[in-house]
Design a protein around this motif. Structure first.
Motif, PDB file in Angstrom:
ATOM      1  N   VAL A 156       1.411   8.508-130.655  1.00  7.62           N
ATOM      2  CA  VAL A 156       2.143   8.478-129.396  1.00  7.62           C
ATOM      3  C   VAL A 156       3.174   7.347-129.405  1.00  7.62           C
ATOM      4  CG1 VAL A 156       1.925   8.102-126.911  1.00  7.62           C
ATOM      5  CG2 VAL A 156       0.208   9.434-128.111  1.00  7.62           C
ATOM      6  N   THR A 157       4.369   7.657-128.959  1.00  6.96           N
ATOM      7  CA  THR A 157       5.392   6.659-128.683  1.00  6.96           C
ATOM      8  C   THR A 157       5.655   6.722-127.187  1.00  6.96           C
ATOM      9  OG1 THR A 157       6.405   6.896-130.863  1.00  6.96           O
ATOM     10  CG2 THR A 157       7.782   5.955-129.125  1.00  6.96           C
ATOM     11  N   ILE A 158       5.672   5.571-126.557  1.00  4.07           N
ATOM     12  CA  ILE A 158       5.849   5.510-125.110  1.00  4.07           C
ATOM     13  C   ILE A 158       7.252   5.020-124.788  1.00  4.07           C
ATOM     14  CG2 ILE A 158       5.085   4.377-122.974  1.00  4.07           C
ATOM     15  CD1 ILE A 158       2.283   4.249-124.271  1.00  4.07           C
ATOM     16  N   LEU A 159       7.907   5.723-123.876  1.00  9.35           N
ATOM     17  CA  LEU A 159       9.209   5.316-123.358  1.00  9.35           C
ATOM     18  C   LEU A 159       9.027   5.086-121.869  1.00  9.35           C
ATOM     19  CD1 LEU A 159      12.620   7.037-124.103  1.00  9.35           C
ATOM     20  CD2 LEU A 159      12.096   5.881-121.980  1.00  9.35           C
ATOM     21  N   ARG A 160       9.092   3.826-121.452  1.00  5.00           N
ATOM     22  CA  ARG A 160       8.939   3.493-120.029  1.00  5.00           C
ATOM     23  C   ARG A 160      10.308   3.247-119.421  1.00  5.00           C
ATOM     24  NH1 ARG A 160       7.389  -2.142-118.032  1.00  5.00           N
ATOM     25  NH2 ARG A 160       9.637  -2.116-117.773  1.00  5.00           N
ATOM     26  N   LYS A 161      10.663   4.072-118.435  1.00  6.36           N
ATOM     27  CA  LYS A 161      11.943   3.920-117.750  1.00  6.36           C
ATOM     28  C   LYS A 161      11.868   2.758-116.774  1.00  6.36           C
ATOM     29  CE  LYS A 161      12.041   7.785-115.759  1.00  6.36           C
ATOM     30  NZ  LYS A 161      12.466   8.815-114.860  1.00  6.36           N
ATOM     31  N   LYS A 215      14.576  -0.862-115.155  1.00  8.37           N
ATOM     32  CA  LYS A 215      15.859  -1.562-115.201  1.00  8.37           C
ATOM     33  C   LYS A 215      16.336  -1.649-116.643  1.00  8.37           C
ATOM     34  CE  LYS A 215      18.274  -5.640-113.618  1.00  8.37           C
ATOM     35  NZ  LYS A 215      18.189  -6.891-112.881  1.00  8.37           N
ATOM     36  N   SER A 216      15.419  -1.937-117.539  1.00  8.17           N
ATOM     37  CA  SER A 216      15.667  -1.747-118.968  1.00  8.17           C
ATOM     38  C   SER A 216      14.543  -0.843-119.460  1.00  8.17           C
ATOM     39  CB  SER A 216      15.699  -3.081-119.725  1.00  8.17           C
ATOM     40  OG  SER A 216      14.437  -3.690-119.711  1.00  8.17           O
ATOM     41  N   ASP A 217      14.895   0.171-120.247  1.00 13.18           N
ATOM     42  CA  ASP A 217      13.887   1.094-120.771  1.00 13.18           C
ATOM     43  C   ASP A 217      13.174   0.430-121.941  1.00 13.18           C
ATOM     44  OD1 ASP A 217      14.773   2.912-118.916  1.00 13.18           O
ATOM     45  OD2 ASP A 217      15.860   4.155-120.346  1.00 13.18           O
ATOM     46  N   LEU A 218      11.858   0.527-121.956  1.00 11.32           N
ATOM     47  CA  LEU A 218      11.063  -0.045-123.037  1.00 11.32           C
ATOM     48  C   LEU A 218      10.459   1.080-123.857  1.00 11.32           C
ATOM     49  CD1 LEU A 218       9.224  -2.931-121.150  1.00 11.32           C
ATOM     50  CD2 LEU A 218      11.261  -3.075-122.590  1.00 11.32           C
ATOM     51  N   ILE A 219      10.538   0.941-125.184  1.00  8.26           N
ATOM     52  CA  ILE A 219      10.018   1.943-126.096  1.00  8.26           C
ATOM     53  C   ILE A 219       9.061   1.249-127.050  1.00  8.26           C
ATOM     54  CG2 ILE A 219      10.603   3.601-127.907  1.00  8.26           C
ATOM     55  CD1 ILE A 219      13.465   2.779-125.888  1.00  8.26           C
ATOM     56  N   SER A 220       7.855   1.805-127.191  1.00  7.41           N
ATOM     57  CA  SER A 220       6.877   1.206-128.097  1.00  7.41           C
ATOM     58  C   SER A 220       6.015   2.281-128.745  1.00  7.41           C
ATOM     59  CB  SER A 220       5.962   0.232-127.349  1.00  7.41           C
ATOM     60  OG  SER A 220       4.995  -0.305-128.235  1.00  7.41           O
ATOM     61  N   ASP A 221       5.711   2.051-130.010  1.00  6.49           N
ATOM     62  CA  ASP A 221       4.771   2.920-130.725  1.00  6.49           C
ATOM     63  C   ASP A 221       3.455   2.198-130.979  1.00  6.49           C
ATOM     64  OD1 ASP A 221       5.434   1.097-132.685  1.00  6.49           O
ATOM     65  OD2 ASP A 221       6.103   2.584-134.150  1.00  6.49           O
ATOM     66  N   GLY A 222       3.254   1.077-130.303  1.00  4.45           N
ATOM     67  CA  GLY A 222       2.036   0.301-130.479  1.00  4.45           C
ATOM     68  C   GLY A 222       2.203  -0.821-131.485  1.00  4.45           C
ATOM     69  N   GLU A 223       3.244  -0.745-132.313  1.00  4.23           N
ATOM     70  CA  GLU A 223       3.506  -1.788-133.297  1.00  4.23           C
ATOM     71  C   GLU A 223       4.767  -2.573-132.968  1.00  4.23           C
ATOM     72  OE1 GLU A 223       3.395  -0.405-137.330  1.00  4.23           O
ATOM     73  OE2 GLU A 223       1.669   0.880-136.934  1.00  4.23           O
ATOM     74  N   ILE A 224       5.794  -1.886-132.522  1.00  4.98           N
ATOM     75  CA  ILE A 224       7.044  -2.549-132.166  1.00  4.98           C
ATOM     76  C   ILE A 224       7.424  -2.164-130.742  1.00  4.98           C
ATOM     77  CG2 ILE A 224       7.918  -2.672-134.527  1.00  4.98           C
ATOM     78  CD1 ILE A 224       9.733  -0.292-133.865  1.00  4.98           C
ATOM     79  N   VAL A 225       8.217  -3.028-130.114  1.00  5.81           N
ATOM     80  CA  VAL A 225       8.729  -2.753-128.774  1.00  5.81           C
ATOM     81  C   VAL A 225      10.240  -2.961-128.816  1.00  5.81           C
ATOM     82  CG1 VAL A 225       8.723  -3.450-126.341  1.00  5.81           C
ATOM     83  CG2 VAL A 225       6.605  -3.529-127.664  1.00  5.81           C
ATOM     84  N   GLN A 226      10.984  -1.976-128.351  1.00 11.60           N
ATOM     85  CA  GLN A 226      12.439  -2.055-128.270  1.00 11.60           C
ATOM     86  C   GLN A 226      12.845  -1.839-126.820  1.00 11.60           C
ATOM     87  OE1 GLN A 226      14.581  -2.643-130.863  1.00 11.60           O
ATOM     88  NE2 GLN A 226      12.830  -2.873-132.219  1.00 11.60           N
ATOM     89  N   ASN A 254       9.142   4.157-137.701  1.00 10.60           N
ATOM     90  CA  ASN A 254       8.859   5.266-136.804  1.00 10.60           C
ATOM     91  C   ASN A 254      10.178   5.793-136.240  1.00 10.60           C
ATOM     92  OD1 ASN A 254       8.092   7.061-134.835  1.00 10.60           O
ATOM     93  ND2 ASN A 254       6.576   5.716-133.901  1.00 10.60           N
ATOM     94  N   PRO A 255      10.691   6.899-136.786  1.00 10.26           N
ATOM     95  CA  PRO A 255      11.965   7.419-136.283  1.00 10.26           C
ATOM     96  C   PRO A 255      11.901   7.833-134.816  1.00 10.26           C
ATOM     97  CG  PRO A 255      11.010   8.913-137.912  1.00 10.26           C
ATOM     98  CD  PRO A 255      10.157   7.688-137.876  1.00 10.26           C
ATOM     99  N   THR A 256      10.721   8.078-134.285  1.00 12.40           N
ATOM    100  CA  THR A 256      10.590   8.450-132.882  1.00 12.40           C
ATOM    101  C   THR A 256      11.098   7.337-131.973  1.00 12.40           C
ATOM    102  OG1 THR A 256       8.680   9.822-133.429  1.00 12.40           O
ATOM    103  CG2 THR A 256       8.985   9.276-131.119  1.00 12.40           C
ATOM    104  N   VAL A 257      10.854   6.095-132.360  1.00 15.46           N
ATOM    105  CA  VAL A 257      11.346   4.965-131.574  1.00 15.46           C
ATOM    106  C   VAL A 257      12.873   4.994-131.534  1.00 15.46           C
ATOM    107  CG1 VAL A 257      11.507   2.440-131.443  1.00 15.46           C
ATOM    108  CG2 VAL A 257       9.318   3.526-131.981  1.00 15.46           C
ATOM    109  N   LEU A 258      13.505   5.224-132.684  1.00 17.53           N
ATOM    110  CA  LEU A 258      14.967   5.273-132.739  1.00 17.53           C
ATOM    111  C   LEU A 258      15.521   6.410-131.892  1.00 17.53           C
ATOM    112  CD1 LEU A 258      15.516   4.602-136.548  1.00 17.53           C
ATOM    113  CD2 LEU A 258      15.678   2.973-134.651  1.00 17.53           C
TER     114      LEU A 258
END
Length: 193
Positions: free
Chosen positions: A83-88, A90-101, A147-151
């Motif tokens: 699972v990769t999570i994208l939280r909408k 003020k700034s969107d946060l994306i994490s796969d459990g290892e990295i956060v962008q 994880n290309p899903t994060v990109l």
């Protein structure tokens, strides 16, 4: 129960019941509209919506461009893997459990309902492109992202924010989800990350 699958130019949105017809429509139509101005030979060429029998006529009435399959049962469920999570926000946060962008591109002060559905459809298209590229490279990629899903979530978030900004420039406080969808193609063409 909202799922999106994308394979060889076909998107499948698995969602929709009598009480929920807008979300599957917005996700499916976003994948189609994002490429209408791009003139690219790849992307979503068909959008399928798998929904309950009660939702099918309503979803179909929104657009003849969608292929609607009234085959879901209310209790249907699908298992997913990593699972990769994208939280909408003020700034969107994306994490796969290892990295956060994070994506901090300014979008629009008008937050109409349906933006997450547009985001889902757009991310599905970007994910398809990444998977097609990885498969075509047959292990010969010079750079292999963890994880290309994060990109692809970053790309989808940036696209939505830029399309929402353009829609707001045109419509101001009367901006609707359908206005953002109409701006996807123009913003996609100018998207550079």
């Amino acid at each position: 129960m909202f799922r999106i699958f994308f394979l060889l130019g076909k998107i499948a949105v698995i969602d929709g019941c009598l009480e929920c017809t807008g979300a599957p429509y917005f996700a499916a139509i976003s994948a189609l509209k994002m490429l209408m101005h791009a003139f690219l030979p790849i992307g979503a060429v068909l959008s399928h919506v798998f929904c309950t029998k009660d939702a099918a006529p309503v979803i179909k009435s929104y657009s003849p461009q969608l292929i609607v399959h009234p085959i879901l049962e209310e209790s249907c469920s699908i298992g997913i893997g990593g699972v990769t999570i994208l939280r909408k926000g003020k700034s969107d946060l994306i994490s796969d459990g290892e990295i956060v962008q994070s994506v901090t591109i300014y979008g629009s002060p008008r937050h109409c309902g349906g933006r997450g559905d547009i985001l889902s459809g757009s991310v599905a298209v970007f994910l398809s492109w990444a998977n097609q590229y990885i498969l075509a490279a047959e292990g010969n990629l010079a750079i292999r992202p963890t994880n290309p899903t994060v990109l692809e979530c970053i790309a989808g978030s940036a696209l939505l924010r830029r399309a929402a900004s353009l829609a707001f420039e045109n419509r101001k406080r009367s901006t609707l989800t359908s206005d953002i969808i109409e701006c996807l193609g123009r913003r996609f063409v100018t998207l550079t990350l």
